[in-house]
Design a protein around this motif. Sequence first.
Motif: not given
Length: 925
Positions: A727-728, A653-659, A646-648, A607-612
């Motif tokens: 990612n692939l 994508t992980a945040l959506i899945e994990y939430s 790619g890392y964004i 979550k904090e990575l996503g915020e950044f």
Amino acid sequence: MRQRSLLALALLASTMVAVSPAPAQADSSQWQDIRRLLSAIDDAYTAPPAINTVQTTGYTSGLLLGNGDLHVAADARDQRQTYYLSKSDFWHSGNGQMPFGKISISPAQQATAAAAVKDALECTAACVIDGDPETRWVSQTNASAPDPQWVTVDLGQAKTIDRWVVRHNGYQGRADNFQKLNTQNFALQKSADGATWTDVDVVTGNTAESTDRTVPAFTARYVRLHIAGAVRDPADPNQKAYIRDLMVFNGQTNVIDGTTGVDPNYLQRQDLLNAEVQGSQTVGGQVLSTRSWTADGENLLVTELSIPDDAQPLPLQIDLTVATAGTTGVAADGQVWITRTTGADGSTGWASKAAASVKIVGSRTPVTAGTPASNLARLSFELAPGRPVRLVTSIHGNGGYANPTPLADFVTKAVDRVAALDDRALDRARGAHREWWKQFWLKSYVDTGDSTLNKFYYGALYAMGAASREGFFLPGTYSPWRTMDQTGGANRYWMNYNTESQYYGVYSSNRPELAAPYYKAVWAELPYVRNTTHAAGYKGMTFSRTFSPYNATRPAPAEVPVSGPKSPGKLSDQKTNGTFAAIPFMWNWEYTRDEEFLRTRTYPFLKELGEFWMDFVVKGEDGKYHVLHSAVNEGGDDVDSVYDLGYIRRTLTALIEYSKVLGVDAELRPLWQSYLDDLAPYPTATMDGLDVILLASKIENSIKGNALLNKNDQPINLEGVVHPSDNLAIGGDPEQLRKVRDTLQWVDPFLPGSRGSSINGFPKTFTIAARAGWDPEDLIGKFSAVINRLWRPNLTVRQGGGAQETSGSLETVNSMFLQTFENVIRVFPAWPAGRDGKFVRLRAKGAFLVSAERKAGREVSEIEVTSEKGGTATLASPWRTGRPVVIDRSTNRPVPLTFGRDADTGETTFSFPTRPGRTYRVSAR
């Protein structure tokens, strides 16, 4: 929170350790398979490797032992067996990780050496005849013609000599700062009485690291190395004498110690099956055999010493030394101890403290104990023919800020533990040690049918099992096996791939627990990088390029608010460091389905990575989010680095899945998705008729140049597209996979010796190619060529950009056998049809353990899937014809299947429900 030390168990008399039980599916035939595979790996040293590859700031070529805290590098040469001792928590706040010390086993000296009274700045003249090129005598004052320096050797009786050898300061290819101190003007002299001297041979103007000269045969009781001019540069004010060894020969025999120049009995090998180091060499005219291992559950090194039944008794001395002055003592008859610290008792800063004690168990002759110097403790005894003895060493200590444990406590623990050891206790410890490694090897195994791939795979896996265990400090970039106080990069943790990459293969190899030290170190660093990120004006957090473990031992700082204008220059040039740091956290969930860890660690981190990332990207006139002021290579200021894009993508994508898994933050999912929808695409181009993915849309890098793609370089851009971003992979967008293969073809990172394959790219290139569907037979050939180029007989690969990170290419082999992409498991997705292959209990995403075997030219006969956490298992069918059938082995009943078919590739998939702990047999009807 202070690092927990396993040494609390050290006073348990039994030394038994807890190990995971063997997998339920493991049987005796599988253990026989593993024994056969490991026993077939028979690489060994038949001559000593260069000393500068053993005693190094990087990844040692010594043979390796370890239990996650105590790490031992073994080396044998010149009648001496040496064990370099390191502890995971023995760090210095300035120098980084340092060794504790070393143990050496050598013949008791018979000839004696004395020097001029100006002797011994660093070591006594005895070091000139000890045969150990790691030690050196350094005179206290300069050597010159009017004021010479010398070393006199009393041979005990008159002996015939026809050759003499001097090893100078730079011996065995040491660095230039050692070479420049090679001795310049010197002579060999002889004497009958030790008072009147005659020149035998004179050397002037020497610059070489060793001198080897034949002379007319002469007889003398005394010889002297007489030094009239020391170093090659007359302007250097340092003109001291630096001598590592003097040897004088009669034919092939060194008359000082009775050895010959070539040892036909030399053999040193790494026994993976039993996690031992075994060796033999000629010592004092006898064949000395050694067998060494480290206990699991306490820091105990055990070395068995033996000579043949028909040998003569062998006088030996055991030296326990540390590099700087410590404290030493004799605990009792036949037992000594020594200490080393990097900070004093009562210090408010960082302090590492440790003590070691040694004794001989089983000697039939008296053992003499002494402490010749403040950094040297010594045992002397006579080894009897046909009567093995055990040299036991116990080490206790810890490291931390304001370290409250008195050093004396560690001395007491080390002394008491060694005093309590006898043959029965050591037998129990060895049994527990072998059981630990048996369970480790049974977790999973593979058989590639290829000796190069097999020895790399198991050597890399062994290094990880010895280096990284729960409860101890995270291994540094250059591995935890330290042999010098100077360490490459201070052995810090480098977060732009080096530290993470050693863990690339542990998840699919079904050993995710090895990553426990990684989680602890990274999690402890989060409050610090969060504050750095906020001070730069950004929300959330990202990581700097490097950090050390010190923050894991002190309270976290208070959080600072986001302040001031956004200043990307206050952060690392590579903004991907934070996502790199988070990838093993994501794999923890994806491979193990540990929901508690997901809830308390991985998801808050992301979550904090996503915020950044959402705060860092900039929306352009094209309506797309772009990444400015980040770098694909170190030192750059690039635009739309594929690394970042790619890392964004991976983070959001992980945040959506994990939430969804956790049932939280539903209101944030549209926001995360909007950034994904509007994220700039990967920059591409056509180069030499190939559609390639570029490093970035713009490169500004004075260090490496501004090319948008570089020949033979490491495929950094594809890390963000394929691996470790995930990612692939095979089964993904065929057009994207084609572009990845085109990019690999244009760059050709496989070239042996290039940065793409043999330096930083080793843990990256081959896995990316396997995940992208590169021709598997060609890939094995390229991978094997590079392994053989970088191979060492200690069963490791050493590349120039790092060290134990080479273990990360375990994932290359695993990915050829098993891949999971978008919840679809594929067996043998990148394995040549013409080769045999077998894997047992590799771990697929979704917490499934998968086993399968394929014979050359035939399809897979059967797949076994064990579900750890339940849920739906989906497999891509490996059968061209026939309908898959799944049998629940606990009930022997079929399981209902749901089928699917990919419209683009025609690939058939089938899904079935699973229950936790159940195993399923999959075959084709």
